[in-house]
Design a protein around this motif. Structure first.
Motif, mmCIF file in Angstrom:
data_model
loop_
_atom_site.group_PDB
_atom_site.id
_atom_site.type_symbol
_atom_site.label_atom_id
_atom_site.label_comp_id
_atom_site.label_asym_id
_atom_site.label_seq_id
_atom_site.Cartn_x
_atom_site.Cartn_y
_atom_site.Cartn_z
ATOM 1 N N ASN A 1 0.868 -1.187 0.000
ATOM 2 C CA ASN A 1 0.000 0.000 0.000
ATOM 3 C C ASN A 1 0.901 1.231 0.000
ATOM 4 O OD1 ASN A 1 0.533 1.040 2.783
ATOM 5 N ND2 ASN A 1 -0.267 -0.989 3.321
ATOM 6 N N ARG B 1 0.366 3.861 2.147
ATOM 7 C CA ARG B 1 0.120 4.637 3.364
ATOM 8 C C ARG B 1 1.426 4.870 4.133
ATOM 9 N NH1 ARG B 1 -4.265 1.286 3.279
ATOM 10 N NH2 ARG B 1 -3.310 -0.216 4.700
ATOM 11 N N LEU C 1 -3.648 4.945 -3.823
ATOM 12 C CA LEU C 1 -3.089 3.842 -4.611
ATOM 13 C C LEU C 1 -4.047 3.413 -5.714
ATOM 14 C CD1 LEU C 1 -1.128 1.539 -5.266
ATOM 15 C CD2 LEU C 1 -2.204 0.207 -3.443
ATOM 16 N N THR D 1 -1.425 -1.076 -10.655
ATOM 17 C CA THR D 1 -1.396 -1.443 -9.233
ATOM 18 C C THR D 1 -1.104 -2.932 -9.062
ATOM 19 O OG1 THR D 1 -3.773 -1.743 -9.292
ATOM 20 C CG2 THR D 1 -2.979 0.372 -8.493
#
Ligand code: BGC
Length: 836
Positions: A595, A597, A673, A679
Motif C-alpha cells: 500500500n 500509506r 493507490l 497497481t
C-alpha cells in the motif's frame, strides 16, 4: 544564465591515450595466449565482486561494486564508510543531466578510492507502478527523463575512468518473484518505454558494461535472451561493452553464453568457468563464442587500466579534478527537494524575527537517508534534520524536538548506545581474531573475513560489548540473518536456538530483524550484551560468507502521549515542521509495497499538528509516492526523497531559504493507490502482463477522470516566472522566460508534444525536451531545447522498425505534464535521426 549541455561521447576505446587500435591489438594478443580454462575462468566471478587476475597475460583482478548512491567497495560494512548521495529518484528530480554527471564523477572518485573498477549503476528501469520495491532506485516513469539523467551519470563515471553498468536489462520494474517472473510486454511498449533509456544511454554515453536482469521477458529469461542481448543491444545499437548477469541470474551454461551473456556473477560456483569449458569440450558451445565474450571482458579491463600494455581510457593524470563529495551530496539534495505546495508563502521560513520551530517526527532525529537492499552504503556521517537545523539556525532561535509518532515498529541494527566488537573463534573455542564494529552487524563475504581468518577455520562469531540505554524501560533485542544463536543481555539468556534458512538471498544478506526477547533496563546504566552465532557460515548458491546482526528497539512510548507532546510543542511554536517517512520494511529491494500509506500513526500526527498550528510544514522523507490525506490542510509540503548523508543540512538550507528547492516530480504522485494506472505487480503462475502497454505514468493519467495529487513535472520554487515566447525551428524549441520574483531562481523548462489528428494509439502528450535555467530577479533568459526525435516516432511492430508519424504536432512549454504555459505548432517532424 542559460545552461546548455553537450556531452562528449566517451564510448570509444580512445579518448585518453588508449586508442581503439591499441586496445584491439593488446586484447587480441592477450586472448591468443589464453587456454580454454583460463578464458572460461575469466567469465565467472571468483567471489562476490571480482573476476580473477590472469598474471600470464598481465591482467589484474577486476572489482565491481554497487551503486547507485555510493560505492560500497568489496567490504560491505560500516567500518569502511562510503559517501552517500541522494537516492536516484531524487537525482532525477533535479531534471539536470549536468548535475547527474557530477554525481557520476564523485562516485567514480569514490570507486578509485575503494579500489573498484566497475560501478554497478545506474538503474534505469521505469516507475511502472508506485508499488515497486526499488522505485527509489530508479529515476522516473518517463523514458526521456531517465535517459537524460542516466546519460549524465554514466558520462560522469566513465570520463573519470570507471566503468558504469546500466541495469537491469530489461523490464525489471518490480520485485515480486523477481528471480523468475516472466514479464509479458508488447514489442511497442518495450521499444518506446522500457528499452528506450538503455538505447539512449548506449548511444549517447557508451557504457562499458550492462547488467542483465533476473526476470524474463516474453517467455525467455533475460540472461539467455539472444534477441534482446545480442540482436537489439549489440547488433542494432552497437553496444561493445560487457553484459554481466545480475547476481545469481545466470542459470544455464549453454543458453546464457549463446544468449549473449559475458560474465556470470557472483562466484566461485557459476554456470560459466569449468562448466563452460566442459560445454566447449563436449561440443555444445563453440570456442569462438567464448572468445567473443572474453574479448569484451579484456576490452573492459583495458579501458579501466587493468590489462598490461593497454593504456586506460582515462589515465590517472587526466582524471577530472576531485570534487568535494559531501558538498555535492548536499547540493544534489537541495536541488532534488520538491516543494509540492506552499500556502501563503509559508516557505522559506521567516528568519527576520527569532525563529521558533517545533521539529517533529522520528525521521527528524533518526534520518532515513537511503533505501534498502544492494544500494545500501554506510556513510561516515549522516546529518539528520535535527542536526541540520540545530547547526543552521541563528543564535537565540528556539528549536524543540518531539518524536510525535514512531513508525519503526521493528527492531533495527544495534547502533546508538552500543559499543561492540566481533570475536572470531575456531572449533575449539580459540580466539582467531577480534574486530571493532561500528554497528551490530557483521557482513563478511568470502575474502572479507577479518584478519585473514580462513573461512574453513572459522567456527563461531560473537558480537559482544556494552549497551548504555538512553531510556529506561523494556528494551527489545533480536537477531538478523539465519542460523544458530545465543543472545545474552545483562547476564540473562534471551534466546538460545536455531532457525531454518531460506528466502531471497538478498533479504538474508540485508537481514530482516527477528525479535528474540526483552530486558528491563535503566537509562545510563551500561549492560553487557552478547550475540553468539554458533554456525555463522552461510551459502546462498555460490555466495559464501558470514552475515548476521544484533538488533534492538528502544522502549515503546505510548502512542497517544507521543502525539500529545508533539501537538503541545507545535502549539507553542511559530512553525511546526513534521518529518514523515517510510521505513526499511516498506521500501527496499527484495519485495514490493502493498500500500502507499505512511506507516504507523503518522497521518494522524500530521492532522493533529496541523489543527494545532496553521504554519505546519510537512517534510516527506520517502523514496516513492505515499498517500497524504492531509495535503490540503497543511501550509507547505516539501518532498525530500531519501536525501543521502547530507540531507539534514540541505533541508536546513531549503527551509531557511539559503537554497531554493529545485526539484520537479520525475513521477506522478497519486492521491490514492487505487487511482494509480498500474497497481498489479504480482505475477500469476509466474507471468506478469504489462497490459497497460504504453500507458504508464502521465501517459495514463491523461486518460483518467481522477487527477493525481500532483502531476509529473510539478514542483514550486521560491521565485515566479513569466514565459514570454516559444518558437520552434529546425527541430529545436526556443523558450524565452523572465524571473519576475525578487530572488534569483532556477526553473525547469519542460516541453511536451501533443499529436494533432489521429492518435494512432499514442499518448495524448509526451515529454519532448527539458532544460534547467537560472536567472536573477528581473532577468530574461532564452533557452534552446532540442526536441527529441522519438517524439515523432512510433515502433511499428509489423515492420520491426521505427516509423516517423507526420505532424502536425503541438508543442507545449509547461510547468508539468498537466499544464501548458505556451504552445507552438510543429508542422512536420524534423528529420535528423541522430538525436534522442
Ligand atoms: C541487485 C543488483 C546488484 C547486485 C549486486 C542484486 O540483487 O539486483 O542491482 O547490483 O545484487 O549487489
Amino acid at each position: 544564465m542559460a545552461q546548455t549541455l553537450a556531452f562528449v561521447r566517451s564510448r570509444s576505446t580512445g579518448g585518453g591515450t588508449g586508442s581503439p587500435g591499441d586496445h584491439h591489438a593488446v586484447v587480441e594478443a592477450a586472448l591468443a595466449r589464453l587456454d580454454l580454462d583460463a578464458k572460461t575462468r575469466l567469465l565467472a566471478g571468483q567471489d562476490l565482486w571480482t573476476l580473477p587476475a590472469l598474471p600470464e597475460i598481465g591482467l589484474d583482478s577486476l572489482v565491481m561494486s554497487d551503486g547507485p548512491v555510493g560505492v560500497r567497495g568489496a567490504a560491505w560494512s560500516a567500518d569502511d564508510p562510503s559517501l552517500c548521495l541522494p537516492s536516484p529518484t531524487a537525482l532525477a528530480a533535479t531534471w539536470d543531466p549536468a548535475l547527474a554527471r557530477r554525481a557520476g564523477r564523485v562516485l567514480a572518485q569514490e570507486a578509485h578510492r575503494k579500489g573498484a573498477h566497475v560501478l554497478l549503476a545506474p538503474t534505469v528501469n521505469l516507475h511502472r507502478s508506485p508499488l515497486g520495491g526499488r522505485h527509489f532506485e530508479a529515476y522516473s516513469e518517463d523514458p526521456l527523463l531517465t535517459s537524460r539523467i542516466g546519460t549524465g551519470y554514466v558520462t560522469g563515471v566513465q570520463e573519470s575512468g570507471i566503468a558504469a553498468t546500466v541495469k537491469h536489462f530489461v523490464a525489471n520494474d518490480a520485485e515480486t518473484e523477481r528471480f523468475t517472473v516472466d514479464n509479458r510486454v508488447s514489442e511497442r511498449a518495450l521499444r518506446e518505454l522500457y528499452l528506450a533509456p538503455f538505447e539512449a544511454i548506449v548511444r549517447d554515453a557508451g557504457p562499458w558494461a550492462l547488467m542483465s536482469a533476473y526476470n524474463g521477458v516474453n517467455g525467455t529469461t533475460m540472461t539467455e535472451h539472444r534477441a534482446l542481448q545480442t540482436g537489439v543491444l549489440r547488433e542494432e545499437w552497437g553496444f561493445d561493452g560487457v553484459v554481466v548477469s545480475d547476481w545469481l541470474a545466470a542459470r544455464d551454461t549453454v543458453r546464457a553464453i549463446e544468449g549473449g551473456l559475458d560474465v556470470a556473477m557472483p562466484g566461485p560456483q557459476t554456470v560459466f568457468g569449468p562448466a563452460l569449458a566442459a560445454a566447449v569440450r563436449d561440443g555444445r558451445v563453440a570456442e569462438s563464442t567464448v572468445d567473443r565474450a572474453v574479448r569484451r571482458v579484456l576490452l573492459l579491463a583495458a579501458r579501466v587500466g587493468l590489462l598490461k600494455g593497454a593504456a586506460p581510457v582515462v589515465p590517472v593524470g587526466r582524471r577530472p579534478a576531485p570534487l568535494d563529495g559531501p558538498g555535492v551530496a548536499r547540493e544534489i539534495a537541495a536541488r532534488s527537494f520538491v516543494l509540492l505546495s506552499n500556502r501563503a508563502g509559508a516557505l522559506p521560513l521567516d528568519t527576520s524575527a527569532v525563529p521558533s520551530i517545533a521539529l517533529i517526527g522520528r525521521a527528524a532525529r533518526d534520518a532515513r537517508f537511503l533505501g534498502g537492499g544492494s544500494a545500501t552504503v554506510y556513510p561516515a556521517r549522516v546529518v539528520s534534520p535535527l542536526d541540520g537545523l540545530t547547526e543552521a539556525l541563528p543564535d537565540g532561535s528556539i528549536l524543540t524536538y518531539t518524536m510525535g509518532a514512531d513508525a519503526n515498529d521493528q527492531l533495527e541494527v544495534a547502533a546508538k548506545g552500543f559499543e561492540l566488537r566481533a570475536v572470531l573463534r575456531d572449533a575449539h573455542g580459540h580466539r582467531l581474531a577480534e574486530q571493532p564494529l561500528a554497528l551490530g552487524r557483521v557482513r563478511w563475504m568470502d575474502g572479507a573475513i577479518p584478519a585473514g581468518v580462513g573461512y574453513d577455520a572459522l567456527a563461531t562469531v560473537e558480537i559482544t560489548g556494552t549497551f548504555t540505554p538512553l531510556d529506561s524501560g523494556t528494551h527489545h533485542f533480536g537477531t538478523s540473518g539465519t542460523g544458530d544463536f545465543r543472545l545474552t543481555v545483562d547476564g540473562t539468556v534471551l534466546y538460545d536456538g536455531a532457525d531454518p534458512e531460506g528466502g531471497d538471498p538478498m533479504e538474508v544478506l540485508t537481514g530482516r530483524a527477528i525479535p528474540r526477547g526483552s530486558a528491563e533496563l535503566e537509562a545510563g546504566r551500561p549492560v553487557e550484551v552478547s550475540l553468539l552465532h554458533r554456525a555463522p557460515k552461510v551459502a546462498f548458491g555460490p555466495i559464501r560468507g558470514v552475515t548476521f546482526g544484533l538488533t534492538h528497539r528502544d522502549p515503546q512510548r505510548d502512542g497517544d502521549r507521543l502525539i500529545e507532546e508533539a501537538v503541545a510543542a507545535a502549539r507553542a511554536a511559530d512553525t511546526a515542521v513534521v518529518v514523515v517517512a517510510t521505513t526499511e520494511r516498506v521500501e527496499s529491494e527484495g519485495f514490493d509495497r502493498t500500500n502507499l500509506r505512511l506507516p504507523g500513526r503518522q497521518d494522524e500526527l500530521v492532522a493533529r499538528v496541523a489543527a494545532a498550528n496553521p504554519r505546519t510544514v510537512v517534510v516527506v522523507n520517502a523514496g516513492a509516492p505515499v498517500e497524504m490525506p492531509w495535503r490540503e490542510d497543511v501550509a507547505a509540503i516539501l518532498l525530500t526523497w531519501f536525501p543521502g548523508q547530507e540531507g539534514g543540512a540541505a533541508l536546513a538550507d531549503v527551509l531557511l531559504g539559503r537554497e531554493e528547492p529545485g526539484g520537479r516530480l520525475p513521477t506522478t504522485w497519486p492521491a490514492r493507490l487505487e487511482d494509480a494506472p498500474v497497481t498489479r505487480v504480482s505475477p500469476e503462475e509466474g507471468v506478469l502482463p504489462y497490459d497497460e502497454g504504453l500507458f504508464v505514468g502521465y501517459r495514463a493519467w491523461e486518460r483518467h477522470a481522477t487527477p493525481p495529487a500532483y502531476p509529473f513535472g510539478h514542483g514550486l520554487g521560491y521565485t515566479t516566472w513569466e514565459y514570454l515566447a516559444l518558437t520552434v525551428a529546425d527541430g529545436c524549441a526556443r523558450v524565452r522566460l523572465r524571473n519576475t520574483g525578487t530572488r534569483p531562481g532556477r526553473e525547469t523548462v519542460q516541453l511536451y508534444a501533443e499529436p494533432v489528428g489521429p492518435a494512432g494509439g499514442r499518448p495524448a502528450r509526451q515529454l519532448a525536451g527539458l532544460a534547467t535555467i537560472t536567472a536573477e530577479p528581473g532577468e530574461t533568459v532564452d533557452v534552446e531545447i532540442p526536441v527529441a526525435d522519438r517524439t515523432f516516432q512510433v515502433w511499428d511492430e509489423e515492420a520491426g522498425a521505427w516509423d516517423v508519424v507526420a505532424g502536425p504536432y503541438l508543442l507545449h512549454a509547461a510547468r508539468s505534464a498537466a499544464d501548458s504555459v505556451l504552445t507552438a505548432s510543429v508542422p512536420l517532424p524534423p528529420s535528423d535521426p541522430g538525436r534522442s
